[in-house]
Structures are given as C-alpha cells and as structure tokens.
Motif scaffolding. Structure first.
Motif, mmCIF file in Angstrom:
data_model
loop_
_atom_site.group_PDB
_atom_site.id
_atom_site.type_symbol
_atom_site.label_atom_id
_atom_site.label_comp_id
_atom_site.label_asym_id
_atom_site.label_seq_id
_atom_site.Cartn_x
_atom_site.Cartn_y
_atom_site.Cartn_z
ATOM 1 N N SER A 39 0.708 -1.377 -0.058
ATOM 2 C CA SER A 39 -0.008 -0.277 -0.083
ATOM 3 C C SER A 39 0.850 1.255 -0.249
ATOM 4 O O SER A 39 1.923 1.453 0.371
ATOM 5 C CB SER A 39 -0.389 -0.222 1.856
ATOM 6 N N SER A 44 -1.855 3.499 -7.661
ATOM 7 C CA SER A 44 -2.834 3.741 -8.450
ATOM 8 C C SER A 44 -2.829 5.309 -8.895
ATOM 9 O O SER A 44 -3.120 5.868 -9.448
ATOM 10 C CB SER A 44 -3.761 4.275 -6.662
ATOM 11 N N LYS A 48 -3.771 6.874 -12.782
ATOM 12 C CA LYS A 48 -4.107 8.022 -12.659
ATOM 13 C C LYS A 48 -3.549 8.771 -14.155
ATOM 14 O O LYS A 48 -3.537 9.374 -15.043
ATOM 15 C CB LYS A 48 -4.250 8.625 -11.242
ATOM 16 N N GLU A 160 -7.538 -2.820 -8.823
ATOM 17 C CA GLU A 160 -8.011 -4.364 -7.940
ATOM 18 C C GLU A 160 -9.795 -3.964 -7.894
ATOM 19 O O GLU A 160 -10.459 -4.030 -6.977
ATOM 20 C CB GLU A 160 -7.809 -3.469 -6.397
HETATM 21 P P1 ADP Z 1 -5.285 2.655 -2.512
HETATM 22 O O1 ADP Z 1 -6.876 2.145 -2.632
HETATM 23 O O2 ADP Z 1 -4.716 2.911 -4.429
HETATM 24 O O3 ADP Z 1 -4.653 1.902 -2.297
HETATM 25 P P2 ADP Z 1 -5.892 4.909 -0.954
HETATM 26 O O4 ADP Z 1 -6.979 4.137 -0.106
HETATM 27 O O5 ADP Z 1 -5.120 4.957 -0.563
HETATM 28 O O6 ADP Z 1 -6.176 4.360 -2.056
HETATM 29 O O7 ADP Z 1 -6.749 6.591 -1.740
HETATM 30 C C1 ADP Z 1 -7.984 6.510 -1.875
HETATM 31 C C2 ADP Z 1 -7.811 7.396 -2.554
HETATM 32 O O8 ADP Z 1 -7.651 8.799 -2.054
HETATM 33 C C3 ADP Z 1 -7.071 7.445 -3.937
HETATM 34 O O9 ADP Z 1 -7.612 8.046 -4.831
HETATM 35 C C4 ADP Z 1 -5.392 8.216 -3.625
HETATM 36 O O10 ADP Z 1 -5.497 8.878 -4.680
HETATM 37 C C5 ADP Z 1 -5.371 8.958 -2.001
HETATM 38 N N1 ADP Z 1 -5.348 10.131 -1.287
HETATM 39 C C6 ADP Z 1 -4.764 8.580 -1.402
HETATM 40 N N2 ADP Z 1 -3.662 9.302 -0.029
HETATM 41 C C7 ADP Z 1 -3.341 10.626 -0.069
HETATM 42 C C8 ADP Z 1 -3.706 11.442 1.213
HETATM 43 N N3 ADP Z 1 -2.338 11.769 1.513
HETATM 44 N N4 ADP Z 1 -3.539 12.721 0.703
HETATM 45 C C9 ADP Z 1 -5.004 13.339 -0.251
HETATM 46 N N5 ADP Z 1 -5.935 12.104 -0.886
HETATM 47 C C10 ADP Z 1 -4.487 10.355 -0.390
#
Ligand code: ADP
Ligand code: ADP
Length: 228
Positions: A39, A44, A48, A160
């Motif tokens: 993770s 992701s 994008k 995923e």
């Molecule tokens: P993933 O399933 O890819 O691990 P996350 O749960 O990490 O997804 O992130 C979900 C969404 O939130 C992603 O689209 C990501 O771009 C955004 N995101 C992740 N981390 C941050 C952050 N620290 N600040 C702002 N947006 C975030």
C-alpha cells in the motif's frame, strides 16, 4: 510491439510526498501486466497518470498507435475499472453500460446495440432492465467491466477490480476476464495485492516498492505458471 512508454515519471504530492520516483516502463501491445506492491507504493498514482487523470511532476507518457506516437493519452482509447463498481443506482443496467457513449452524444439506438453486445460478452444478456441493487456484487462488477469495454479501448486499466468479491466470484471473473482479453487483443494493466491472482492472470508482473515509489522488477510469467 510497444504500445505504452512511461519515461522517467515522477509524482510529488504537496511538494513533499514522493509517490513515484523516475519510473520507466515499456508495455507491449496485447500484454496483461499486473502491478503488485505494498500500500502506498504508487500503483493508483501511476494508473491515474496513464489515464490522463493526473499530471506527472516530471517525465512523460507516450502512447504508440499504429499510425503515430502520441505524447498525450487519448481518453477514448482507455477503459477504467475500479474496485467498486461505481454504477449509477437509479439507472438500469443498459444505461449504466451505455453511459460512456451517451456522454459522447451517440444515438440511443446505436448505444443500446453496443451495450447489448458487451453485456453478452460479460455473460449478462437478459439483465438490461435490472437495476444495480438487484444484482450481486459479482454481477455489478460485470456491468462495470461491460461499461469499460463499450468504447472498444485499446488499453484497459483495472485498479483492484476483484478485491471486494468473494473467492468463488473472483475465480469466475478471472476466467471471464481472460476470455475477453484473448478475444479483444486489448492491453490490460491490473493492480492487485494478491500475488497468486497476478501469476494466474498476467503475462508480466511489475513489482513496486514504496517510499519512494519505484518499479523494482518486471517478471515475465512463463506460460506453464499461468492458467492456460
Ligand atoms: P489505494 O486503494 O490505491 O491504496 P487509498 O485508499 O490509498 O487507495 O487512496 C484512495 C484515494 O485517496 C486515492 O485516489 C488517492 O489518490 C487519494 N489519497 C491517498 N492518500 C492521500 C493523501 N495523503 N492525501 C490526499 N489524497 C490521498
Ligand atoms: P497505492 O495505490 O500503491 O496504494 P497511491 O498511488 O494511492 O499508492 O499512493 C502513493 C503515495 O502517494 C501514498 O503515500 C499516498 O498517501 C500518496 N498520495 C496519493 N494520492 C495523493 C493525493 N491526492 N495527495 C497527497 N498524497 C497522495
């Protein structure tokens, strides 16, 4: 033949979080490539950027078509499937599937014909009028896949897609996806946490590491390790 080139792509969020550091990758046409890694390693983010939903901080993406090399991605040629089916709950299946064509102004007759074709491809013929909530999670994912296929993308990005499904449903969808991939000649890029899934499905696996996000290895999966 190469279809997508990622050249030294870096992505820095908020001027401090290095989500990707100088990632380069050459993806051949027709490949099924999985991206695995912990993770936060930038899986992701790389999707994008490929989809044109986010700009790299530095570096570039090139999409190679039969006639030319484009330095910006033509969104019409890319399909996207997320972990959650993201269907519009008030629209019947056929309208959810036809949505990308509706947004492009394609006539109702033409978009319904094409929607029925792709619904047949994912094994959902006869469910045109159902509402999403009347379908199981696996069927909703099939609808989402049909929607991603309706504009005949050359490249399909799947983030995923089967992570939220139970094991039986997931296995059925594995076979379904492979059948569609073979039939359409699409290039598929697939994010998963599941190494077994990546070996089962892919021709190549890109392994990533976090902090900063990098591709550390690209493996070719030998045919005898795969499903076929
Ligand atoms: P993933 O399933 O890819 O691990 P996350 O749960 O990490 O997804 O992130 C979900 C969404 O939130 C992603 O689209 C990501 O771009 C955004 N995101 C992740 N981390 C941050 C952050 N620290 N600040 C702002 N947006 C975030
Ligand atoms: P993965 O999909 O491999 O889980 P992501 O691409 O979602 O990784 O995230 C890579 C890193 O960038 C993580 O540290 C995440 O918190 C951060 N990140 C992702 N999106 C954003 C965002 N929109 N703003 C700030 N940080 C982000």
């Amino acid at each position: 033949k190469s279809m997508l080139r990622i050249n030294q792509v870096s992505k820095v969020y908020d001027q401090k979080i290095v989500a990707l550091s100088e990632v380069s990758l050459d993806i051949r046409e027709g490949e099924f490539m999985s991206f695995v890694g912990p993770s936060g390693c930038g899986k992701s983010t790389i999707f994008k950027i490929i989809a044109g939903l986010s700009e790299p901080t530095s570096g570039s993406i090139e999409m190679v078509t039969s006639t030319q090399t484009e330095t910006s991605i033509n969104r019409d040629e890319v399909g996207f499937v997320f972990q959650h089916a993201t269907l519009l709950p008030w629209k019947p299946v056929i309208d959810n599937v036809a949505l990308p064509l509706e947004l492009k102004g394609v006539s109702k007759k033409e978009r319904y014909e094409k929607a029925i074709d792709v619904l047949e491809m994912v094994g959902l013929k006869g469910y045109e009028k159902a509402l999403p909530r009347q379908l199981s999670g696996g069927m909703q994912m099939r609808v989402s896949i049909a929607r991603s296929l309706i504009a005949k993308p050359k490249l399909l990005l799947m983030d995923e897609p089967f992570g939220a499904l139970d094991e039986m449903t997931r296995q059925n969808l594995h076979y379904e996806l492979l059948r569609i991939w073979r039939k359409t000649n699409m290039t598929v890029l697939f994010i998963t946490h599941n190494v077994f899934e990546s070996v089962f499905l892919s021709t190549q696996i890109a392994v990533m590491s976090a902090r900063p996000g990098r591709i550390t290895n690209v493996y070719d999966v030998p045919p005898y390790e795969r499903n076929d």
